[in-house]
Scaffold this active site. Structure first.
Site, mmCIF file in Angstrom:
data_model
loop_
_atom_site.group_PDB
_atom_site.id
_atom_site.type_symbol
_atom_site.label_atom_id
_atom_site.label_comp_id
_atom_site.label_asym_id
_atom_site.label_seq_id
_atom_site.Cartn_x
_atom_site.Cartn_y
_atom_site.Cartn_z
ATOM 1 N N PHE A 133 -24.267 14.155 20.569
ATOM 2 C CA PHE A 133 -23.260 15.076 20.035
ATOM 3 C C PHE A 133 -23.299 16.347 20.864
ATOM 4 O O PHE A 133 -24.355 16.966 21.013
ATOM 5 C CB PHE A 133 -23.526 15.412 18.562
ATOM 6 N N ASP A 218 -29.088 19.600 26.313
ATOM 7 C CA ASP A 218 -28.376 20.218 25.194
ATOM 8 C C ASP A 218 -29.405 20.500 24.113
ATOM 9 O O ASP A 218 -29.830 19.603 23.394
ATOM 10 C CB ASP A 218 -27.271 19.277 24.691
ATOM 11 N N LYS A 247 -26.400 27.578 17.904
ATOM 12 C CA LYS A 247 -26.973 27.476 16.565
ATOM 13 C C LYS A 247 -28.030 28.556 16.284
ATOM 14 O O LYS A 247 -27.654 29.694 16.027
ATOM 15 C CB LYS A 247 -27.485 26.056 16.313
HETATM 16 C C1 PLP Z 1 -23.804 21.665 16.904
HETATM 17 C C2 PLP Z 1 -24.016 21.092 18.249
HETATM 18 C C3 PLP Z 1 -23.109 21.329 19.311
HETATM 19 C C4 PLP Z 1 -21.805 22.069 19.105
HETATM 20 O O1 PLP Z 1 -22.025 23.375 18.702
HETATM 21 P P1 PLP Z 1 -20.837 24.199 17.977
HETATM 22 O O2 PLP Z 1 -21.409 25.569 17.834
HETATM 23 O O3 PLP Z 1 -20.552 23.508 16.688
HETATM 24 O O4 PLP Z 1 -19.665 24.177 18.882
HETATM 25 C C5 PLP Z 1 -23.421 20.824 20.551
HETATM 26 N N1 PLP Z 1 -24.545 20.128 20.760
HETATM 27 C C6 PLP Z 1 -25.441 19.879 19.775
HETATM 28 C C7 PLP Z 1 -26.681 19.135 20.084
HETATM 29 C C8 PLP Z 1 -25.191 20.331 18.488
HETATM 30 O O5 PLP Z 1 -26.053 20.067 17.505
#
Ligand code: PLP
Length: 395
Positions: A133, A218, A247
């Site tokens: 994700f 990520d 986050k």
């Molecule tokens: C939440 C998340 C995103 C996207 O972040 P947003 O602030 O919602 O755009 C990307 N990568 C990972 C691993 C995430 O958990």
């Protein structure tokens, strides 16, 4: 088409029936005054819990001074946060965004521009992993390769290829001279708290070094202290070339970013990227304060200790109700409980018991407390989850 009555808020979420009013540490309070023990932390965002006095003080002080100036000018709080990031990590440089998705967009641009400047524009493919994700923009859903998130949004962006999760042979076979980068979450969050073993991350680093491929992590969900290190990749002793963060870094204020080595970032010259709000004084002031906590070794040691305590109590619940829960995984305070019954049933039963949890893929329930959760609150969370699972019929 006739206009149908439509909710004023676009109905892209199936929301729990709780209207949130305020937060206090690990507690979320609804508009009826009911108190919930919040082990969602706004999906791994409220790293220091709700309304942490140090963050409130920093935000309020900055709010009375300057909200926004744009990146036409030097923003001292942004410089300070970038300096803290560079000092604490592999990175030489940082760009701040408002979200993880925007960090993904910049990471992709940085990779492409790197190979363009290196005279190898044919190196375009970014390899990703099934279950990943990376956000909800067109680039992010193209990168994740999930048919569910991409349904109806064609055409997707070319230049991504999704490999089976943790399949080293598939990776080796895919790493040819058209590959620009490998993009991976060291621990998949939305994918169900699935960790790439340290040996895989080390093998990935070695394979990227051998082929000159850029390695992009990520750490939007698994970073910012959640595993007991500032970033999850530190456990494997390898570093990326580029990393997405978001986050937890803002503690609840919208903030993300991309960290990179000088080599990976060298083609990002003036005019190549920008953001009106990115790195704004309010966000960076809060983020800078969050960093003071998350770079304190004593704070991180507490995350590890409390993570182990929580995990032991969750393991005991699994052992007591194996027909409902089947196992616990994850690291630190980034934990997932695999379920035998539908994970949404567990989330609902927990909510009825006053405990908030987050569902994830792979029929997992995520347990993402604020990193400041107390031992008493951990015990209370386990007690409430025990009540919840006792009310569920085994599968
Ligand atoms: C939440 C998340 C995103 C996207 O972040 P947003 O602030 O919602 O755009 C990307 N990568 C990972 C691993 C995430 O958990």
């Amino acid at each position: 088409m006739d206009a149908q009555p439509f909710p004023p808020v676009l109905p892209t979420y199936s929301r729990a029936p709780i209207a949130v009013d305020r937060g206090e540490g690990s507690w979320l309070i609804d508009t009826d005054g009911r108190r919930y023990l919040d082990l969602t932390s706004g999906i791994a965002v409220n790293a220091l819990g709700h309304a942490h006095p140090a963050l409130v003080e920093a935000l309020v002080a900055q709010a009375g001074r300057l909200w926004h100036s744009s990146n036409l000018f030097t923003i001292p709080a942004q410089e300070e946060l970038a300096r803290k990031m560079v000092d604490a990590t592999f990175a030489d440089t940082a760009f701040f965004t408002n979200s993880g998705t925007e960090a993904l967009e910049l990471a992709v641009k940085m990779v492409r521009r790197y190979w363009h400047a290196a005279g190898a524009p044919e190196r375009q493919t970014i390899l990703t992993f099934e279950g990943a994700f990376h956000g909800r923009s067109i680039a992010a859903i193209s990168a994740a390769g999930s048919t569910r998130m991409a349904d109806g949004f064609a055409p997707l962006l070319p230049g991504f290829r999704t490999l089976p999760f943790g399949d080293h042979a598939a990776l080796e076979a895919a790493l040819d001279d058209t590959v620009a980068a490998v993009l991976v979450e060291p621990i998949q969050g939305e994918g169900g708290i699935r960790a790439l073993p340290a040996a895989c991350l080390q093998g990935l680093r070695a394979a990227c070094d051998r082929t000159g491929t850029l390695l992009v992590f990520d750490e939007v969900q698994c970073g910012m202290g959640r595993t007991g290190k500032l970033f999850a990749h530190e456990w494997a002793g390898v570093t990326p070339d580029i990393m997405m963060i978001a986050k937890g870094i803002g503690g609840g204020f919208p903030l993300g970013g991309v960290l990179a080595t000088a080599r990976a970032a060298q083609a990002m010259t003036a005019g190549s990227h920008g953001s009106t709000y990115g790195g704004n004084p309010l966000a960076c002031t809060v983020g800078s304060r969050v960093m003071d906590f998350l770079t304190d070794p004593a704070f991180l040691a507490e995350v590890t200790r409390k993570g182990a305590a929580l995990r032991a109590q969750l393991d005991a619940l699994v052992a007591a109700r194996p027909g409902v829960l089947t196992g616990v995984r994850g690291k630190g305070l980034l934990l997932g409980i695999a379920c035998a019954v539908p994970n949404t049933d567990v989330v609902k039963a927990a909510r009825d018991a006053g405990l908030l949890l987050v569902p994830a893929a792979d029929n997992v329930v995520r347990v993402l407390p604020p990193l400041t959760i107390t031992d008493d609150e951990i015990a209370e969370a386990a007690r409430r989850l025990g009540t919840a699972v006792a009310a569920l019929q085994p599968a």
